[in-house]
Design an enzyme around this catalytic site. Structure first.
Site, PDB file in Angstrom:
ATOM      1  N   ASP A 125       1.188  -0.836   1.237  1.00  0.00           N
ATOM      2  CA  ASP A 125       0.597  -0.640   0.494  1.00  0.00           C
ATOM      3  C   ASP A 125       0.216   0.812   1.103  1.00  0.00           C
ATOM      4  O   ASP A 125      -0.161   1.539   2.624  1.00  0.00           O
ATOM      5  CB  ASP A 125      -0.838  -1.226   0.255  1.00  0.00           C
ATOM      6  N   PHE A 182       9.698  10.283  -4.689  1.00  0.00           N
ATOM      7  CA  PHE A 182       9.212   9.531  -5.423  1.00  0.00           C
ATOM      8  C   PHE A 182       7.950  10.409  -5.817  1.00  0.00           C
ATOM      9  O   PHE A 182       7.540  10.773  -4.838  1.00  0.00           O
ATOM     10  CB  PHE A 182       9.212   7.823  -5.898  1.00  0.00           C
ATOM     11  N   THR A 197       7.670  -5.074  -2.539  1.00  0.00           N
ATOM     12  CA  THR A 197       7.812  -4.642  -3.260  1.00  0.00           C
ATOM     13  C   THR A 197       8.498  -4.670  -4.873  1.00  0.00           C
ATOM     14  O   THR A 197       9.420  -4.995  -4.184  1.00  0.00           O
ATOM     15  CB  THR A 197       8.045  -2.828  -2.908  1.00  0.00           C
ATOM     16  N   GLU A 223      -2.849  -8.743  -8.308  1.00  0.00           N
ATOM     17  CA  GLU A 223      -3.719  -8.160  -8.374  1.00  0.00           C
ATOM     18  C   GLU A 223      -4.151  -7.203  -7.540  1.00  0.00           C
ATOM     19  O   GLU A 223      -4.538  -8.172  -6.406  1.00  0.00           O
ATOM     20  CB  GLU A 223      -5.057  -8.777  -9.564  1.00  0.00           C
ATOM     21  N   TYR A 274       4.538  10.949  -6.389  1.00  0.00           N
ATOM     22  CA  TYR A 274       3.347  12.649  -5.494  1.00  0.00           C
ATOM     23  C   TYR A 274       4.395  13.988  -4.489  1.00  0.00           C
ATOM     24  O   TYR A 274       4.436  14.943  -4.147  1.00  0.00           O
ATOM     25  CB  TYR A 274       2.033  12.480  -4.981  1.00  0.00           C
ATOM     26  N   ASP A 275       5.337  12.975  -4.559  1.00  0.00           N
ATOM     27  CA  ASP A 275       7.085  13.851  -3.692  1.00  0.00           C
ATOM     28  C   ASP A 275       6.925  16.161  -3.804  1.00  0.00           C
ATOM     29  O   ASP A 275       6.897  15.979  -3.020  1.00  0.00           O
ATOM     30  CB  ASP A 275       7.570  12.927  -3.169  1.00  0.00           C
ATOM     31  N   ASN A 295       8.706  -1.398  -5.993  1.00  0.00           N
ATOM     32  CA  ASN A 295       9.159  -0.355  -6.150  1.00  0.00           C
ATOM     33  C   ASN A 295      10.105  -0.065  -5.009  1.00  0.00           C
ATOM     34  O   ASN A 295      10.740  -0.337  -3.718  1.00  0.00           O
ATOM     35  CB  ASN A 295       7.876   0.477  -5.064  1.00  0.00           C
ATOM     36  N   LYS A 328      12.505  13.318   5.087  1.00  0.00           N
ATOM     37  CA  LYS A 328      11.307  13.170   5.131  1.00  0.00           C
ATOM     38  C   LYS A 328      11.554  12.251   4.934  1.00  0.00           C
ATOM     39  O   LYS A 328      10.289  11.359   5.819  1.00  0.00           O
ATOM     40  CB  LYS A 328      11.252  12.280   3.127  1.00  0.00           C
TER      41      LYS A 328
HETATM   42  P1  ITT Z   1       4.289  -2.240  -4.922  1.00  0.00           P
HETATM   43  O1  ITT Z   1       2.502  -2.240  -5.189  1.00  0.00           O
HETATM   44  O2  ITT Z   1       5.333  -2.968  -5.623  1.00  0.00           O
HETATM   45  O3  ITT Z   1       4.432  -2.222  -3.030  1.00  0.00           O
HETATM   46  P2  ITT Z   1       3.514   0.181  -6.046  1.00  0.00           P
HETATM   47  O4  ITT Z   1       4.843   1.323  -6.038  1.00  0.00           O
HETATM   48  O5  ITT Z   1       2.298  -0.002  -6.921  1.00  0.00           O
HETATM   49  O6  ITT Z   1       4.411  -1.078  -5.177  1.00  0.00           O
HETATM   50  P3  ITT Z   1       1.378   0.974  -4.217  1.00  0.00           P
HETATM   51  O7  ITT Z   1       0.402  -0.024  -4.382  1.00  0.00           O
HETATM   52  O8  ITT Z   1       1.353   0.941  -2.771  1.00  0.00           O
HETATM   53  O9  ITT Z   1       2.569   0.545  -4.721  1.00  0.00           O
HETATM   54  O10 ITT Z   1       1.372   2.605  -4.776  1.00  0.00           O
HETATM   55  C1  ITT Z   1       1.720   3.502  -3.864  1.00  0.00           C
HETATM   56  C2  ITT Z   1       1.670   4.697  -4.747  1.00  0.00           C
HETATM   57  O11 ITT Z   1       1.521   5.514  -4.272  1.00  0.00           O
HETATM   58  C3  ITT Z   1       3.511   4.494  -5.664  1.00  0.00           C
HETATM   59  O12 ITT Z   1       3.595   4.552  -6.593  1.00  0.00           O
HETATM   60  C4  ITT Z   1       3.125   6.016  -5.451  1.00  0.00           C
HETATM   61  O13 ITT Z   1       2.588   6.615  -6.515  1.00  0.00           O
HETATM   62  C5  ITT Z   1       2.097   7.056  -4.278  1.00  0.00           C
HETATM   63  N1  ITT Z   1       2.997   6.883  -3.337  1.00  0.00           N
HETATM   64  C6  ITT Z   1       2.682   6.426  -1.755  1.00  0.00           C
HETATM   65  N2  ITT Z   1       4.405   6.331  -1.080  1.00  0.00           N
HETATM   66  C7  ITT Z   1       5.100   7.849  -1.357  1.00  0.00           C
HETATM   67  C8  ITT Z   1       5.488   8.635  -0.981  1.00  0.00           C
HETATM   68  O14 ITT Z   1       6.376   8.584   0.043  1.00  0.00           O
HETATM   69  N3  ITT Z   1       5.747   9.316  -1.582  1.00  0.00           N
HETATM   70  C9  ITT Z   1       5.812   9.960  -2.772  1.00  0.00           C
HETATM   71  N4  ITT Z   1       4.244   8.772  -3.690  1.00  0.00           N
HETATM   72  C10 ITT Z   1       4.346   7.567  -2.694  1.00  0.00           C
END
Ligand code: ITT
Length: 204
Positions: free
Chosen positions: A71, A156, A8, A40, A158-159, A10, A179
């Site tokens: 994901d 982060f 990731t 992608e 939608y939390d 993130n 959490k």
């Molecule tokens: P990577 O693909 O690099 O892991 P990303 O943020 O793009 O990072 P995803 O494609 O899995 O990851 O998208 C997940 C999205 O869903 C994330 O950006 C948030 O908007 C939301 N999300 C997932 N888990 C969450 C959480 O624990 N709290 C709040 N929002 C969350």
């Protein structure tokens, strides 16, 4: 401690995974690999996208490294499961979390969604890879509803909008430790941890 590469970019995910897994693993992520390509996410499901990310990172990291990809996203019932796999790009710009939250509240206001109509869940699928192969997959989810307005600044994505069942506060208001006890990610990681010693006797 077993080294584990989280596939990731993130860093919020990384921090949560580190906090949840504790000292059994040394967790790094792709921020230590500046040249790591961002594959992608063309999958139609969390599972497909987790596999895409896990395989790309496994090929990059080499055959000896355990790789875990997360994901995840938010499913809102009245929106037919949206934003779902598009959670990270819901308002059009990848990672524009404030824009995603504003759009979600606007969509629910348009539908005059109240009470049960605001049912939602976070889902997380983890794909574990080694040597360019998917070894296992783990899932977790947490049920709840979408708050009428943003609440709190923690977490982060939608939390600030998500109130888990049994709580009166959003993930943006609840302590991180709370959490990390009941989130979709915590539940998927619990399945991973339960699987790990059973499937890797004496490893690494
Ligand atoms: P990577 O693909 O690099 O892991 P990303 O943020 O793009 O990072 P995803 O494609 O899995 O990851 O998208 C997940 C999205 O869903 C994330 O950006 C948030 O908007 C939301 N999300 C997932 N888990 C969450 C959480 O624990 N709290 C709040 N929002 C969350």
């Amino acid at each position: 401690m077993t080294p584990l590469l989280l596939a990731t970019h993130n860093t919020h995910k990384t921090a949560e995974v580190r906090a949840i897994l504790g000292t059994a693993f040394t967790v790094s992520d792709l921020t230590s690999w500046p040249d790591a390509p961002e594959p992608e996410e063309t999958g139609a499901t969390f599972s497909e996208n987790a596999a895409i990310k896990a395989l790309a990172a496994s090929i990059l990291a080499g055959p000896d490294t355990w790789v875990l990809a997360d994901d995840s996203g938010l499913e809102v019932d009245i929106l037919g499961g949206a934003p779902g796999v598009y959670s990270a790009r819901y308002s059009g710009r990848h990672g524009d979390n404030a824009g995603h939250r504003t759009k979600l509240l606007a969509e629910l206001a348009l539908l005059n969604a109240r009470g049960h109509d605001r049912r939602a869940r976070f889902r997380c699928v983890l794909a574990l890879a080694k040597a360019g192969n998917i070894v296992a997959e783990f899932e977790g989810s947490v049920e709840g509803h979408i708050a009428p307005m943003e609440r709190g600044t923690g977490g982060f994505g939608y939390d600030p909008l998500f109130i888990p069942d049994g709580a009166c506060a959003s993930f943006g208001e609840l302590p991180e430790t709370t959490k990390n006890e009941l989130s979709h990610r915590a539940r998927a990681l619990a399945a991973f941890s339960a699987w790990w010693p059973a499937s890797s006797p004496g490893c690494p």
